[in-house]
Design an enzyme around this catalytic site. Sequence first.
Site, PDB file in Angstrom:
ATOM      1  N   HIS A 103      -3.936  -5.295   0.156  1.00 21.72           N
ATOM      2  CA  HIS A 103      -3.568  -5.790   1.481  1.00 21.72           C
ATOM      3  C   HIS A 103      -3.595  -7.317   1.539  1.00 21.72           C
ATOM      4  O   HIS A 103      -4.642  -7.920   1.778  1.00 21.72           O
ATOM      5  CB  HIS A 103      -4.531  -5.229   2.539  1.00 21.72           C
ATOM      6  CG  HIS A 103      -4.319  -3.776   2.801  1.00 21.72           C
ATOM      7  ND1 HIS A 103      -3.515  -3.310   3.821  1.00 21.72           N
ATOM      8  CD2 HIS A 103      -4.795  -2.682   2.173  1.00 21.72           C
ATOM      9  CE1 HIS A 103      -3.506  -1.987   3.808  1.00 21.72           C
ATOM     10  NE2 HIS A 103      -4.272  -1.586   2.814  1.00 21.72           N
ATOM     11  N   CYS A 131       0.821  -1.222   0.000  1.00 18.72           N
ATOM     12  CA  CYS A 131       0.000   0.000   0.000  1.00 18.72           C
ATOM     13  C   CYS A 131       0.854   1.272   0.000  1.00 18.72           C
ATOM     14  O   CYS A 131       1.513   1.552  -0.989  1.00 18.72           O
ATOM     15  CB  CYS A 131      -0.977  -0.039   1.173  1.00 18.72           C
ATOM     16  SG  CYS A 131      -2.387   1.078   0.983  1.00 18.72           S
ATOM     17  N   GLU A 177      -2.459  -9.146   3.862  1.00 16.84           N
ATOM     18  CA  GLU A 177      -2.664  -9.614   5.237  1.00 16.84           C
ATOM     19  C   GLU A 177      -4.136  -9.618   5.627  1.00 16.84           C
ATOM     20  O   GLU A 177      -4.521 -10.153   6.673  1.00 16.84           O
ATOM     21  CB  GLU A 177      -1.875  -8.733   6.220  1.00 16.84           C
ATOM     22  CG  GLU A 177      -2.544  -7.430   6.635  1.00 16.84           C
ATOM     23  CD  GLU A 177      -2.568  -6.376   5.530  1.00 16.84           C
ATOM     24  OE1 GLU A 177      -3.267  -5.364   5.685  1.00 16.84           O
ATOM     25  OE2 GLU A 177      -1.868  -6.564   4.520  1.00 16.84           O
TER      26      GLU A 177
END
Length: 399
Positions: A370, A285, A372
């Site tokens: 993202h 990001c 994660e």
Amino acid sequence: MKAFLILEDGTVFRGTHIGARREIISEIVFNTSMAGYLEVLTDPSYAGQAVCMTYPLIGNYGICRDDMESSRPWPDGFIVRELSRIPSNFRCDMSLQQFLEENNVPGIAGIDTRALTKILREKGTMNGMITTREYPDAEEILPRLRAYTTGKVVEKVTCREKYTVRPSAGLADNGPLSGAARFDGAAYEKGLREPRPSLVKELNGSGLRVALLDFGAKANIARSLAERGCEVTVYPARTSAEEIVADRPDGIMLSNGPGDPKECGDIIGEIRKLYDTDIPIFAICLGHQLMALATGADTYKMKYGHRGGNHPVKDLATGRVYISSQNHGYVVDMEKLDPKVAVPAFVNVNDGTNEGLAYTGKNIFTVQYHPEACPGPQDSRYLFDRFIRMMREGGSENA
């Protein structure tokens, strides 16, 4: 109690006050996720913004502290169509209303959030005010709204001192337990639980040490690496490249974070130094944008950004499409990317914007989304395994 949302174009929405009773001016953005409002609220990337949730019912499962991405909410305000005041979930610790009040976050409910979203899509992201005060003439406050900027919010959200997340127990040592650090120790330890049984077979990062630069890192980034056996040292955003290299990490992660990447001039200079080393780097990001700026590329502000858990991205190497979680208002400009430095690795299927870069001849890859997060299936978790493999093998995956 009545509440009002006033946009900088003069549009006024009338609704009901929720959360803390105070007036705020912020950048108004929207998120299209159907669930995960707690992760949205505790994502440091929303610092300096007020978030409108497009899904009409928010708060129905309350607040489960174990799911928090940091120890507090970061948005300036929260905007919903309907707030569920009686949550139903066996893991619930409190209602969303209680959480907003406890953390001094004001909000507004009862407005047409989809009409608001259409305005932001047609006219672009704009500033606004959430208030319980009725202004007879909204025109008088519009100059104040237009003057608002998020500023250098990375400095606001980064940790104050470095700390370590160890793989043996998945718990943070040192930094988070002090008052100067961003994370609350108890809350963070709850979030960084011991590796789940389903991931034990993936603990191939044992013995590897990762330096994570915290530009507003979500807790699950460090957790994802710790679950795979890595020892993660988290550094404040302005840590010098020399200090990081002196600690001899096996790899470096650049985290997500809020605001305009071009506001991070000094940080960009340090990232350039890290680029010049042979240490493998994985960036997410904001970190992805900062690495691009550090290597001569450019970024620009999108009309209304990507915020939600349902954004399709295509891997240009395999042709496979993944559903991703995203939260960004800026993007790397492909027209100003030198192919001798980096080439596109992922692209957004909806609008064709860049979603990741592979750096030519370097042990570096970056993504805009993202990996994660869990927007459904854990589609992109393999990127952490790729990073570990890069550290283990020491060879460039992009050469």
